[in-house]
Design an enzyme around this catalytic site. Structure first.
Site, short mmCIF file in Angstrom:
data_model
loop_
_atom_site.label_atom_id
_atom_site.label_comp_id
_atom_site.label_asym_id
_atom_site.label_seq_id
_atom_site.Cartn_x
_atom_site.Cartn_y
_atom_site.Cartn_z
N ASN A 125 0.87 -1.17 0.00
CA ASN A 125 0.00 0.00 0.00
C ASN A 125 0.91 1.23 0.00
O ASN A 125 1.47 1.57 1.03
CB ASN A 125 -0.90 -0.02 1.25
CG ASN A 125 -1.75 1.23 1.37
OD1 ASN A 125 -1.80 2.06 0.45
ND2 ASN A 125 -2.42 1.39 2.50
N LYS A 137 0.14 4.21 -0.25
CA LYS A 137 -0.52 5.39 0.33
C LYS A 137 -0.30 6.59 -0.60
O LYS A 137 -0.21 6.41 -1.81
CB LYS A 137 -0.04 5.62 1.77
CG LYS A 137 -0.19 4.34 2.62
CD LYS A 137 -0.01 4.53 4.09
CE LYS A 137 -0.21 3.21 4.82
NZ LYS A 137 -0.10 3.33 6.26
N HIS A 158 -9.45 1.26 4.74
CA HIS A 158 -8.19 1.45 5.47
C HIS A 158 -8.45 2.41 6.65
O HIS A 158 -9.24 3.33 6.54
CB HIS A 158 -7.12 2.02 4.54
CG HIS A 158 -5.76 1.97 5.16
ND1 HIS A 158 -5.34 2.90 6.09
CD2 HIS A 158 -4.75 1.08 5.03
CE1 HIS A 158 -4.12 2.57 6.50
NE2 HIS A 158 -3.74 1.48 5.87
N GLU A 167 -6.85 4.80 7.73
CA GLU A 167 -6.62 6.23 7.41
C GLU A 167 -7.84 6.83 6.71
O GLU A 167 -8.15 8.01 6.90
CB GLU A 167 -5.35 6.37 6.56
CG GLU A 167 -4.11 6.13 7.42
CD GLU A 167 -2.93 5.53 6.68
OE1 GLU A 167 -2.90 5.57 5.43
OE2 GLU A 167 -2.03 5.01 7.36
N GLU A 180 -5.17 -4.82 10.63
CA GLU A 180 -4.19 -3.76 10.83
C GLU A 180 -4.51 -3.00 12.12
O GLU A 180 -5.30 -2.04 12.11
CB GLU A 180 -4.23 -2.76 9.66
CG GLU A 180 -3.85 -3.36 8.33
CD GLU A 180 -3.27 -2.30 7.39
OE1 GLU A 180 -2.21 -2.57 6.82
OE2 GLU A 180 -3.85 -1.21 7.25
N GLY A 201 2.63 2.47 10.89
CA GLY A 201 3.58 3.58 10.75
C GLY A 201 4.28 3.97 12.03
O GLY A 201 4.89 5.03 12.11
P1 13P Z 1 3.11 0.60 7.69
O1 13P Z 1 3.63 -0.70 7.10
O2 13P Z 1 3.82 1.80 7.17
O3 13P Z 1 3.03 0.52 9.18
O4 13P Z 1 1.60 0.76 7.17
C1 13P Z 1 0.74 -0.31 7.28
C2 13P Z 1 -0.48 -0.01 6.50
O5 13P Z 1 -1.27 0.83 6.87
C3 13P Z 1 -0.69 -0.76 5.25
O6 13P Z 1 -1.97 -0.55 4.77
#
Ligand code: 13P
Length: 268
Positions: A22, A24, A110, A112, A182, A188
């Protein structure tokens, strides 16, 4: 009570692992080209063995470019979101039929998007229905935040998210979805869950909810990824778990050697 390791259960040997990057909101079209060039040969060799499915999910603008660069390889392209209507006056949105022309997968719900763009469980459910109606495979994200985790509410929150995501899905539609567990506190932050901890949530809360909604066969057939600070060092710990079928990778999917190492760890 549902166990996570009773002898009758099918293990992840029956499910092909899936690793998705991902990206992002990272990478211009030019940067996306560079990253795909750096990934393509190694990932193609790994995916060609048939023991892992690999998906790259760039930002919308780069999806057609990446998809074209992946043509003729076993690597798949995916998007990070979609809208549920097929077309019309929805300024700024991208429809399932537009995506189905170029990609195979779409990330839905997701954290976010839930956190910054007001997505609710009801929106997530509509998006899953829309994706499946256009032969797009949804990667549905669920996970608890830190406060919920610390209050011992993980099972309740994650179970409820899975039930809401699957509302109105027929058994054979549910089989098509991929779920990504997740935990928000692990995204992150560099503070990944433990393999055993993620395995327990996936076995008890996610497969448990699927077994309640459908049956044990569906609970065992659906692929469930772990996501949250997965990197080249810790990936193998997750892939060694019976309930975990790959990873949804954020930051480390932007660094070619790291993402290749993660994909390599699953085929070992
Ligand atoms: P990170 O691997 O940067 O922690 O992000 C995970 C994520 O949100 C994947 O969708």
């Amino acid at each position: 009570m549902r166990g996570i390791s009773d002898g009758l259960r099918i293990t992840n040997a029956m499910r092909t692992p899936i690793i998705a990057g991902n990206w992002k909101m990272n990478n211009t079209i030019a940067q996306a080209r560079e990253l795909v060039n750096a990934l393509r040969d190694d990932l193609s060799r790994l995916a060609a063995r048939g023991s892992v499915e690999i998906v790259l999910c760039p930002p919308f603008l780069a999806v057609p470019v990446v998809a074209e660069m992946l043509q003729g390889t076993p690597i798949r392209a995916g998007a990070q979101d979609l809208f549920w209507e097929s077309k019309g006056a929805f300024t700024g949105e991208v429809s399932p039929s537009m995506l189905a022309e170029v990609c195979a997968y779409v990330i839905i719900g997701h954290s976010e998007r839930r956190q910054f763009f007001g997505e609710t469980d009801a929106h997530v459910n509509k998006k899953i229905h829309a994706a499946l109606a256009h032969q797009l495979k949804p990667i549905v994200c669920v996970g608890e935040n830190l406060a919920q985790n610390e209050a011992g509410k993980t099972a309740e929150i994650v179970g409820a998210q899975v039930r809401a995501a699957c509302a109105g899905l027929a058994r054979e539609q549910a089989r098509e979805i991929v779920i990504a567990y997740e935990p928000i506190w692990a995204i992150g932050t560099g503070k990944a869950a433990t393999g055993a901890g993620a395995n327990a949530v996936i076995g008890l809360s996610i497969r448990g909810a699927l077994a309640d909604l459908y049956d044990e066969e569906i609970a065992q057939a659906v692929r469930v990824q772990y996501g949250g600070s997965v990197n080249a060092k810790n990936a193998a710990e997750f892939f060694a778990q019976a309930e975990i079928d790959g990873a949804l990778v954020g930051g480390a999917s932007l660094i070619a050697p790291d993402f290749i190492a993660i994909c390599r760890a699953v085929v070992k």
